[in-house]
Enzyme design. Structure first.
Site, PDB file in Angstrom:
ATOM      1  N   GLU A 116       0.815  -1.259  -0.088  1.00 54.28           N
ATOM      2  CA  GLU A 116      -0.018  -0.094  -0.163  1.00 54.28           C
ATOM      3  C   GLU A 116       0.925   1.230   0.082  1.00 54.28           C
ATOM      4  O   GLU A 116       0.277   2.447   0.366  1.00 54.28           O
ATOM      5  CB  GLU A 116      -0.911  -0.159   1.374  1.00 54.28           C
ATOM      6  CG  GLU A 116      -1.820  -1.198   1.385  1.00 54.28           C
ATOM      7  CD  GLU A 116      -3.081  -1.329   0.288  1.00 54.28           C
ATOM      8  OE1 GLU A 116      -2.776  -0.423  -0.869  1.00 54.28           O
ATOM      9  OE2 GLU A 116      -3.781  -2.332   0.331  1.00 54.28           O
ATOM     10  N   HIS A 139      -2.682   2.358   8.315  1.00 49.88           N
ATOM     11  CA  HIS A 139      -3.946   1.640   7.631  1.00 49.88           C
ATOM     12  C   HIS A 139      -4.327   0.417   8.313  1.00 49.88           C
ATOM     13  O   HIS A 139      -3.174  -0.405   8.898  1.00 49.88           O
ATOM     14  CB  HIS A 139      -3.513   1.259   6.008  1.00 49.88           C
ATOM     15  CG  HIS A 139      -4.505   0.208   5.647  1.00 49.88           C
ATOM     16  ND1 HIS A 139      -5.805   0.466   5.472  1.00 49.88           N
ATOM     17  CD2 HIS A 139      -4.295  -1.114   5.243  1.00 49.88           C
ATOM     18  CE1 HIS A 139      -6.319  -0.622   5.069  1.00 49.88           C
ATOM     19  NE2 HIS A 139      -5.400  -1.489   4.792  1.00 49.88           N
ATOM     20  N   HIS A 141      -7.621  -2.863   9.566  1.00 48.17           N
ATOM     21  CA  HIS A 141      -8.910  -3.406   9.089  1.00 48.17           C
ATOM     22  C   HIS A 141      -9.697  -3.555  10.554  1.00 48.17           C
ATOM     23  O   HIS A 141     -10.198  -4.762  11.086  1.00 48.17           O
ATOM     24  CB  HIS A 141      -8.642  -4.876   8.870  1.00 48.17           C
ATOM     25  CG  HIS A 141      -7.593  -4.799   7.618  1.00 48.17           C
ATOM     26  ND1 HIS A 141      -7.199  -6.004   7.171  1.00 48.17           N
ATOM     27  CD2 HIS A 141      -7.370  -3.910   6.699  1.00 48.17           C
ATOM     28  CE1 HIS A 141      -6.316  -5.722   5.972  1.00 48.17           C
ATOM     29  NE2 HIS A 141      -6.402  -4.656   5.850  1.00 48.17           N
ATOM     30  N   GLU A 169     -17.861  12.669  22.260  1.00 48.59           N
ATOM     31  CA  GLU A 169     -16.651  13.121  21.863  1.00 48.59           C
ATOM     32  C   GLU A 169     -16.165  13.006  20.446  1.00 48.59           C
ATOM     33  O   GLU A 169     -15.155  13.464  20.299  1.00 48.59           O
ATOM     34  CB  GLU A 169     -15.667  12.654  23.153  1.00 48.59           C
ATOM     35  CG  GLU A 169     -15.838  13.118  24.428  1.00 48.59           C
ATOM     36  CD  GLU A 169     -14.686  13.366  25.248  1.00 48.59           C
ATOM     37  OE1 GLU A 169     -13.612  12.957  24.994  1.00 48.59           O
ATOM     38  OE2 GLU A 169     -14.706  13.841  26.338  1.00 48.59           O
ATOM     39  N   HIS A 210     -13.062  -3.161   3.577  1.00 53.98           N
ATOM     40  CA  HIS A 210     -11.423  -3.489   3.621  1.00 53.98           C
ATOM     41  C   HIS A 210     -11.105  -2.963   5.075  1.00 53.98           C
ATOM     42  O   HIS A 210     -10.676  -3.589   5.649  1.00 53.98           O
ATOM     43  CB  HIS A 210     -10.746  -2.656   2.331  1.00 53.98           C
ATOM     44  CG  HIS A 210      -9.500  -3.295   2.365  1.00 53.98           C
ATOM     45  ND1 HIS A 210      -8.618  -3.453   1.325  1.00 53.98           N
ATOM     46  CD2 HIS A 210      -8.184  -3.115   3.511  1.00 53.98           C
ATOM     47  CE1 HIS A 210      -7.449  -3.668   1.639  1.00 53.98           C
ATOM     48  NE2 HIS A 210      -7.323  -3.521   2.945  1.00 53.98           N
TER      49      HIS A 210
HETATM   50  P1  13P Z   1       0.918  -5.563   3.227  1.00 57.83           P
HETATM   51  O1  13P Z   1       1.120  -6.847   3.909  1.00 57.83           O
HETATM   52  O2  13P Z   1       1.502  -5.375   1.754  1.00 57.83           O
HETATM   53  O3  13P Z   1       1.171  -4.381   4.072  1.00 57.83           O
HETATM   54  O4  13P Z   1      -0.681  -5.547   2.967  1.00 57.83           O
HETATM   55  C1  13P Z   1      -1.661  -5.452   3.985  1.00 57.83           C
HETATM   56  C2  13P Z   1      -2.929  -4.814   3.745  1.00 57.83           C
HETATM   57  O5  13P Z   1      -3.804  -4.618   4.727  1.00 57.83           O
HETATM   58  C3  13P Z   1      -3.270  -4.544   1.997  1.00 57.83           C
HETATM   59  O6  13P Z   1      -4.522  -3.761   2.198  1.00 57.83           O
HETATM   60 ZN    ZN Z   2      -5.482  -3.459   4.206  1.00 53.71          ZN
END
Ligand code: 13P
Ligand code: ZN
Length: 270
Positions: A116, A139, A141, A169, A210
């Site tokens: 990413e 980033h 999930h 808040e 995602h």
């Molecule tokens: P990477 O292992 O390449 O960082 O990818 C993980 C991920 O969350 C892809 O969106």
């Molecule tokens: Zn991801």
């Protein structure tokens, strides 16, 4: 030279990735973090003239030439970063050509930065324009915010408003709201460009079905932003199927913004 394994930026990365893993935000290799490092600080830990190898970025990152990043490796498990930082993390500098990263430390065993990287570097470019103190892109999930993208209208206004209503808040932590992309293929320059475009307006961007992107002036701030959004999404998912008897009204949201001296996005309120 000081011991890089004791450098504050490595210790903070270990802490944040361990916490994110325990929060359930980073299954397997899910998630990635990049952080702009201070060259002056880094000089005490590394010979900055020693480039181990170069790695192409696959796009033009000219505005970031010379900048140095600590970045999680592609395929690396967040739960491993704490005890093996040298294999799972890397320190890279954007080379003079703007399209190559010079590896200064890490990715031991031949790894490379996250898939990413386009979204990370393009977001860094967008946020540095807005805030010179910007440093971190995270980033991951988180379960509830991803769940919410299956059952909630996917517009910036609708999702920001629903999240603000979940905890008083939220308005204080993200008065600028949350941006949402359409579903797109991850790991591409296209999703990087779309993410960075949203990052001109927001510090949180959702990738439906995602995950989430959050930014900050340090790792704790980016983590706290995501943590607050995820908590609000959890409350939303816990109550979405139940009759809503009470809520926080828009006038009350305005009252919170005024009291905490933040500027709510008025176009997201009714
Ligand atoms: P990477 O292992 O390449 O960082 O990818 C993980 C991920 O969350 C892809 O969106
Ligand atoms: Zn991801």
């Amino acid at each position: 030279m000081k011991n890089i394994f004791e450098a504050p930026f490595i210790l903070r990365m270990r802490k944040v990735t361990q916490n994110a893993y325990r929060m359930g935000w980073d299954e397997r290799n899910g998630g990635n973090i990049s952080c702009i490092l201070d060259e002056e600080e880094l000089k005490d830990y590394l010979d900055l003239n020693h480039v181990i190898r170069t790695i192409p970025t696959g796009f033009d990152a000219t505005p970031l030439i010379g900048k140095i990043f600590l970045v999680t490796g592609t395929g690396s498990y967040f739960q491993d970063i704490g005890f093996d930082p040298e294999s799972t993390l890397g320190i890279v500098r954007i080379a003079k050509d703007g399209t190559t990263a010079e590896l200064l430390w890490g990715y031991k065993g031949g790894g490379k930065f996250t898939s990413e990287m386009p979204a990370h570097l393009m977001t860094h470019m967008a946020r540095l324009q807005k805030d010179p103190n910007h440093r971190v892109v995270m980033h991951c999930h988180p379960t509830n915010i991803v769940a919410m993208t299956f059952v909630h209208e996917l517009t910036d206004k609708a999702i920001s408003h629903s999240l603000w209503q979940m905890i008083t808040e939220c308005m204080v932590v993200f008065p600028d709201g949350v941006g949402v992309l359409p579903w797109m293929l991850c790991g591409t320059n296209e999703i990087g460009i779309a993410t960075a475009e949203k990052m001109k307006e927001f510090r949180i961007v959702l990738w439906p079905h995602h995950g989430i992107y959050g930014v900050g002036t340090d790792m704790d701030e980016a983590f706290g932003l995501i943590e607050t959004v995820e908590k609000a999404a959890q409350l939303y998912m816990m109550t979405a199927h139940l009759p809503r008897l009470n809520t926080i009204t828009d006038d009350q949201l305005r009252l919170v913004a005024d009291a905490f001296h933040v500027k709510a996005r008025e176009d997201f309120l009714d």
